[in-house]
Design a protein around this motif. Structure first.
Motif, PDB file in Angstrom:
ATOM      1  N   GLU A 181     -62.810  -4.795  -7.724  1.00 37.21           N
ATOM      2  CA  GLU A 181     -64.188  -4.780  -8.227  1.00 37.21           C
ATOM      3  C   GLU A 181     -64.590  -3.387  -8.699  1.00 37.21           C
ATOM      4  O   GLU A 181     -65.268  -3.239  -9.722  1.00 37.21           O
ATOM      5  N   GLN A 211     -64.727 -13.442   3.009  1.00 35.71           N
ATOM      6  CA  GLN A 211     -65.792 -13.956   2.139  1.00 35.71           C
ATOM      7  C   GLN A 211     -66.944 -12.959   2.042  1.00 35.71           C
ATOM      8  O   GLN A 211     -67.496 -12.740   0.958  1.00 35.71           O
ATOM      9  N   ASP A 212     -67.298 -12.335   3.165  1.00 35.25           N
ATOM     10  CA  ASP A 212     -68.374 -11.345   3.149  1.00 35.25           C
ATOM     11  C   ASP A 212     -67.940 -10.066   2.432  1.00 35.25           C
ATOM     12  O   ASP A 212     -68.744  -9.437   1.732  1.00 35.25           O
ATOM     13  N   THR A 214     -65.882  -9.877  -0.045  1.00 32.04           N
ATOM     14  CA  THR A 214     -65.939 -10.191  -1.476  1.00 32.04           C
ATOM     15  C   THR A 214     -67.368 -10.088  -1.993  1.00 32.04           C
ATOM     16  O   THR A 214     -67.620  -9.517  -3.068  1.00 32.04           O
ATOM     17  N   ARG A 215     -68.305 -10.641  -1.247  1.00 35.97           N
ATOM     18  CA  ARG A 215     -69.714 -10.592  -1.671  1.00 35.97           C
ATOM     19  C   ARG A 215     -70.214  -9.145  -1.727  1.00 35.97           C
ATOM     20  O   ARG A 215     -70.896  -8.753  -2.685  1.00 35.97           O
ATOM     21  N   ILE A 216     -69.876  -8.348  -0.726  1.00 34.98           N
ATOM     22  CA  ILE A 216     -70.318  -6.951  -0.684  1.00 34.98           C
ATOM     23  C   ILE A 216     -69.708  -6.161  -1.831  1.00 34.98           C
ATOM     24  O   ILE A 216     -70.381  -5.360  -2.489  1.00 34.98           O
ATOM     25  N   LYS A 218     -68.703  -7.232  -4.734  1.00 29.88           N
ATOM     26  CA  LYS A 218     -69.334  -7.626  -5.997  1.00 29.88           C
ATOM     27  C   LYS A 218     -70.721  -6.996  -6.141  1.00 29.88           C
ATOM     28  O   LYS A 218     -71.127  -6.597  -7.241  1.00 29.88           O
ATOM     29  N   LEU A 219     -71.448  -6.910  -5.037  1.00 30.26           N
ATOM     30  CA  LEU A 219     -72.772  -6.290  -5.088  1.00 30.26           C
ATOM     31  C   LEU A 219     -72.667  -4.807  -5.434  1.00 30.26           C
ATOM     32  O   LEU A 219     -73.452  -4.287  -6.226  1.00 30.26           O
ATOM     33  N   THR A 222     -71.726  -4.481  -9.111  1.00 30.83           N
ATOM     34  CA  THR A 222     -72.873  -4.800  -9.961  1.00 30.83           C
ATOM     35  C   THR A 222     -73.860  -3.643  -9.992  1.00 30.83           C
ATOM     36  O   THR A 222     -74.449  -3.336 -11.029  1.00 30.83           O
TER      37      THR A 222
END
Length: 250
Positions: A181, A211-212, A214-216, A218-219, A222
């Protein structure tokens, strides 16, 4: 001359042996693996599973380091470019996939982490800084909370038992996600900004499920790349969009 240096997995193997021996039933240890597992109590068999994960992590980190080193090696004949090409593989990820007989995506993740934590050499042969030093540090075993504060409570809800393999804040899969990312945002960010972002991502993702992580990741990416992945020149875009004032009327 025989080297006395221990192999990098010696500590992990010794830690797992301690966990396994401690998990065996004291009265009926069992004669084979299946019987030994059957005779273990619930807590002990879960402890074995936890430490197996820690051992696997140690293996994968070493694999990433080995793959990173292989990726930097030139071809022995100097005709194929790199050792990877000379061995008949398209890239380091395929090398891992083929030689380990695992999925391509698994090999790619290990190779990507290897590239992120391996120190390249400069033109004069000097070691340079690895691209993601914070990731490299987070993959190493974390210090036990009890070693510095006996009253501290570990954040890990399934800590490694006494004598087991130390846990690391970040998994290889999690490291691959963070690196991927941040590389996506690399076109508009400086190296200093990427290093700072990797530290932030790791601080929030430490010991978290994939899963968490990956979310972090991506944030964080971004936040770095507010304009999206496609580069654009706002001034030229505005000029192209605006009607020409010098054009004669229709």
């Amino acid at each position: 001359m025989t080297s006395t240096a221990p192999n990098p997995l010696a500590a992990a193997a010794a830690g797992f042996d301690a966990v396994w021996q401690g998990a065996l039933d004291a009265i009926r240890p069992g004669s084979g693996v299946a019987e030994q597992l059957e005779n273990m109590n619930d807590e002990a068999v879960l402890r074995v599973l936890d430490d197996l994960g820690a051992v696997q992590h140690a293996v994968e980190v070493l694999a990433a380091r080995v793959t990173g080193a292989i990726a930097l090696r030139p071809s022995p004949t100097r005709r194929d470019g790199t050792l990877v090409r000379a061995a008949g593989y398209a890239n380091p990820g395929v090398t891992v996939s083929e030689r380990w007989r695992v999925a391509r995506v698994r090999g790619a993740a290990i190779a990507e982490v290897g590239a992120a934590i391996t120190q390249p050499r400069g033109l004069l042969g000097e070691l340079e800084k690895c691209p993601f030093p914070a990731v490299a540090a987070a993959l190493e075993p974390a210090a036990s909370p009890e070693s510095s504060n006996t009253d501290a409570v570990p954040d890990d809800t399934h800590p490694s038992s006494d004598g087991g393999t130390p846990r690391s804040p970040l998994s290889v899969d999690g490291a691959a996600v963070i690196v991927r990312e941040l590389r996506n945002a690399g076109r508009i960010c400086s190296k200093v900004e990427l290093e700072a972002a990797s530290v932030i991502a790791i601080e929030h993702a430490a010991h978290a499920p994939l899963q968490d992580v990956t979310r972090i990741a991506k944030l964080v990416r971004t936040r770095l790349d507010q304009d999206g992945r496609e580069p654009r020149d706002d001034s030229s875009a505005e000029q192209n969009a605006a009607p020409s004032t010098n054009s004669p009327p229709a």
